[in-house]
Design a protein around this motif. Structure first.
Motif, short mmCIF file in Angstrom:
data_model
loop_
_atom_site.label_atom_id
_atom_site.label_comp_id
_atom_site.label_asym_id
_atom_site.label_seq_id
_atom_site.Cartn_x
_atom_site.Cartn_y
_atom_site.Cartn_z
N ASN A 202 0.82 -1.21 0.00
CA ASN A 202 0.00 0.00 0.00
C ASN A 202 0.85 1.26 0.00
OD1 ASN A 202 -2.92 -1.03 0.47
ND2 ASN A 202 -1.71 -2.13 2.01
N GLU A 203 0.44 2.24 -0.78
CA GLU A 203 1.17 3.51 -0.81
C GLU A 203 1.10 4.21 0.54
OE1 GLU A 203 0.73 5.90 -4.62
OE2 GLU A 203 -0.90 4.45 -4.86
N HIS A 204 -0.05 4.11 1.21
CA HIS A 204 -0.22 4.77 2.50
C HIS A 204 -0.97 3.82 3.43
CE1 HIS A 204 0.90 8.55 0.50
NE2 HIS A 204 0.09 8.17 -0.46
N LEU A 205 -0.32 3.45 4.53
CA LEU A 205 -0.90 2.54 5.51
C LEU A 205 -0.97 3.23 6.87
CD1 LEU A 205 -1.77 -0.33 6.56
CD2 LEU A 205 0.67 -0.75 6.96
N ASP A 206 -2.12 3.15 7.50
CA ASP A 206 -2.34 3.77 8.81
C ASP A 206 -3.28 2.85 9.57
OD1 ASP A 206 -2.60 5.54 10.91
OD2 ASP A 206 -3.76 7.04 9.80
N PHE A 207 -2.91 2.44 10.77
CA PHE A 207 -3.86 1.63 11.52
C PHE A 207 -3.87 2.02 13.00
CE2 PHE A 207 -0.05 -1.11 11.52
CZ PHE A 207 0.04 -1.55 12.83
N PHE A 208 -5.01 1.71 13.64
CA PHE A 208 -5.27 2.09 15.02
C PHE A 208 -5.63 0.84 15.81
CE2 PHE A 208 -6.23 5.54 12.21
CZ PHE A 208 -5.89 6.72 12.89
N TRP A 209 -4.86 0.57 16.84
CA TRP A 209 -5.17 -0.54 17.73
C TRP A 209 -5.99 -0.04 18.90
CZ3 TRP A 209 -2.28 -1.42 22.62
CH2 TRP A 209 -2.81 -2.50 23.35
N VAL A 210 -7.10 -0.70 19.19
CA VAL A 210 -7.97 -0.33 20.32
C VAL A 210 -7.51 -1.09 21.56
CG1 VAL A 210 -10.33 -0.24 21.17
CG2 VAL A 210 -9.90 -0.02 18.71
N LEU A 243 -19.68 9.91 14.85
CA LEU A 243 -19.08 8.74 15.49
C LEU A 243 -17.67 9.02 16.00
CD1 LEU A 243 -20.29 5.86 13.12
CD2 LEU A 243 -21.18 6.48 15.38
N GLU A 244 -16.80 9.59 15.14
CA GLU A 244 -15.39 9.75 15.50
C GLU A 244 -15.14 10.92 16.43
OE1 GLU A 244 -12.91 9.77 12.06
OE2 GLU A 244 -13.66 7.85 11.31
N ASN A 245 -16.10 11.82 16.59
CA ASN A 245 -15.89 12.97 17.46
C ASN A 245 -16.96 13.06 18.56
OD1 ASN A 245 -13.52 14.73 16.46
ND2 ASN A 245 -14.55 14.08 14.57
N THR A 246 -18.24 13.18 18.18
CA THR A 246 -19.29 13.35 19.19
C THR A 246 -19.41 12.11 20.08
OG1 THR A 246 -20.49 14.80 17.68
CG2 THR A 246 -21.70 13.93 19.57
N VAL A 247 -19.61 10.95 19.47
CA VAL A 247 -19.79 9.73 20.26
C VAL A 247 -18.49 9.35 20.97
CG1 VAL A 247 -20.28 7.26 20.13
CG2 VAL A 247 -21.67 8.87 18.82
N PHE A 248 -17.37 9.46 20.26
CA PHE A 248 -16.09 9.13 20.88
C PHE A 248 -15.78 10.06 22.05
CE2 PHE A 248 -11.36 9.42 20.98
CZ PHE A 248 -11.13 8.14 21.44
N GLY A 249 -16.09 11.34 21.89
CA GLY A 249 -15.88 12.28 22.99
C GLY A 249 -16.73 11.93 24.20
N ALA A 250 -17.98 11.53 23.98
CA ALA A 250 -18.85 11.12 25.08
C ALA A 250 -18.31 9.86 25.77
CB ALA A 250 -20.26 10.88 24.57
N ALA A 251 -17.76 8.94 24.96
CA ALA A 251 -17.19 7.71 25.53
C ALA A 251 -15.97 8.03 26.39
CB ALA A 251 -16.81 6.74 24.41
N CYS A 252 -15.14 8.97 25.92
CA CYS A 252 -13.96 9.36 26.70
C CYS A 252 -14.38 10.01 28.01
CB CYS A 252 -13.10 10.34 25.90
SG CYS A 252 -12.22 9.59 24.51
N ALA A 253 -15.40 10.88 27.96
CA ALA A 253 -15.87 11.55 29.17
C ALA A 253 -16.43 10.54 30.16
CB ALA A 253 -16.91 12.59 28.81
N LEU A 261 -15.15 1.16 33.33
CA LEU A 261 -15.95 0.88 32.15
C LEU A 261 -15.15 0.91 30.85
CD1 LEU A 261 -19.25 2.90 32.79
CD2 LEU A 261 -18.88 0.43 33.02
N ILE A 262 -13.93 1.41 30.90
CA ILE A 262 -13.19 1.63 29.65
C ILE A 262 -13.00 0.35 28.84
CG2 ILE A 262 -10.91 2.27 28.74
CD1 ILE A 262 -10.87 4.55 30.77
N ASN A 266 -14.32 0.15 25.06
CA ASN A 266 -13.45 -0.18 23.93
C ASN A 266 -13.94 -1.41 23.18
OD1 ASN A 266 -11.97 1.94 24.89
ND2 ASN A 266 -10.03 0.84 25.00
N ALA A 267 -14.51 -2.36 23.91
CA ALA A 267 -15.06 -3.54 23.25
C ALA A 267 -16.22 -3.15 22.33
CB ALA A 267 -15.52 -4.56 24.29
#
Length: 425
Positions: A202-210, A243-253, A261-262, A266-267
């Motif tokens: 792949n020319e550009h690879l980016d991944f996120f582990w939860v 999802l990536e900002n509003t919901v994720f922000g609420a989950a972080c809070a 609960l984290i 994350n699950a």
């Protein structure tokens, strides 16, 4: 005036704030600082997590130094305070694009280059590797233009503002192109067994582990002849905003209030990861919206050590019992020739750890930092770390050349601050 960065973890109270609108204004500020025994620094938009831009002297805000100075078919000269977001739009209007970039576009072009901002790329490096010319105001007030073949060019591309104040930069550009973005869920276990294949394919690879799961969100971007197939406005809002900002922000809070609960949060995040794809203008694919405030540490390690680094980071989190909400991000770049680029002289992998701003975890960063430094890691200049000149001089082959050039160009340390005193000596 008190200056505070985006993350809220760095503040300073400069004696004076100026907004230059010309190179001559910058020259005047440098002369005034030298004459009165003060320091001078130009700050960008505050997206560094370190004190790299802070000063108690004269702080320059580059909002008056914006726009494109000259256009050519294969390069453009941009004023230092131009935000990447606006540059992308100006380039697109002329059918042009940068070969690669990071995912944050609120940075100024000067701030991004001086701190070594990078994206992810098999063949194309960070912004510093797309520079063809720099205009600098030096400590004696002179204005110089540096080009490839000069030591100052390779030193100042990632110069931390220590060699001079960057007032304009010339960047290599190319005809605008489309990228095919694929997002898919994979297991960390599966990724660890296929890192080389994924990187080369792949020319550009980016991944996120939860953390607390074996799930990863994998993003691949590859050039595509078209036609464009962008996500619908609703789909873009659903994924990038809700999802990536509003919901994720609420989950972080929520996790900040009830850390136990984290793992369950994350699950749920991992279960929600799904496959999607789109084809769109490169700058729209490269970049992302980031509204949730966080703290970040990122290290560049030799690419061959990436698997070990990830395994040890996963084991560290499991062993300590820390509750980590934010994903760990992984990217890759080819070798760079900029002396203080984190990718100087070696193909590199980047491991970025984040924590929710309201729940800092120094132990987590310290533990990951121990792993990364043991593997020869180089900390991102704009992200949190505890390394000093003694360590950094051992992992940058050109470190002493850089500091010698600094001593020659700025013997009175007009451009220094506490951060530079730590990392450069």
């Amino acid at each position: 005036m008190v200056f505070t960065n985006w993350a809220g973890n760095q503040t300073s109270t400069p004696a004076e704030v100026r907004t230059p609108s010309s190179v001559e204004d910058v020259v005047r500020a440098v002369h005034d600082a030298a004459r009165t025994g003060r320091r001078v620094r130009m700050v960008g938009t505050g997206h560094s997590f370190t004190g790299v831009a802070l000063t108690d002297g004269i702080m320059l805000r580059p909002t008056g130094l914006t726009g494109v100075r000259t256009w050519d078919p294969d390069q453009v000269t941009v004023l230092a305070g131009t935000r990447l977001k606006h540059l992308n739009e100006l380039l697109d209007q002329r059918g042009l694009a940068l070969a690669n970039m990071g995912d944050i576009t609120d940075q100024t072009i000067a701030g991004a280059i001086q701190t070594g901002t990078h994206g992810t790329g098999r063949d194309s490096g960070g912004l510093a590797d797309q520079v063809t010319e720099l205009e600098l105001v030096l400590a004696d007030g002179s204005v110089t233009t540096v080009k490839p073949g000069e030591d100052l060019f390779d030193a100042a591309r990632v110069g931390l503002g220590a060699l001079g104040i960057l007032t304009a930069v010339t960047l290599r550009v190319e005809p605008a192109f489309l990228l095919h973005n694929r997002r898919s869920r994979m297991s960390l276990t599966g990724i660890l067994s296929s890192l080389d294949t994924m990187t080369s394919a792949n020319e550009h690879l980016d991944f996120f582990w939860v953390p607390h799961t074996d799930a990863c969100l994998v993003k691949t971007n590859n050039r595509n002849p078209g036609p464009a197939r962008p996500p619908s406005p609703f789909k873009h809002w659903l994924d990038a905003v809700f999802l990536e900002n509003t919901v994720f922000g609420a989950a972080c809070a929520l996790g900040a209030r009830i850390p136990a609960l984290i793992p369950k949060i994350n699950a749920l995040t991992a279960a929600a990861l799904g496959d999607s794809e789109s084809v769109d203008a490169s700058y729209k694919i490269f970049t992302a919206q980031r509204d949730v405030r966080f703290l970040e540490m990122e290290y560049a390690i030799p690419r061959e050590h990436l698997g070990q680094a990830l395994r040890e980071t996963r084991d560290l989190v499991e062993r300590t019992g820390w509750r980590i909400t934010f994903p760990v991000e992984v990217r890759v770049t080819p070798p760079s020739t900029a002396w203080l680029s984190t990718a100087y002289g070696r193909a590199s992998a980047y491991v970025a750890c984040h924590v929710y701003r309201d729940t800092p975890n120094p132990g987590y960063f310290a533990g990951v930092e121990e792993i990364m430094t043991r593997l020869g890691g180089r900390p991102h200049w704009g992200k949190m770390h505890t390394r000093d000149a003694a360590y950094l001089s051992s992992i940058y082959p050109k470190f002493h050349d850089f500091t010698a050039l600094r001593a020659q160009l700025d013997p009175d340390r007009v451009f220094t601050n506490d951060y530079l005193g730590t990392v450069l000596g």
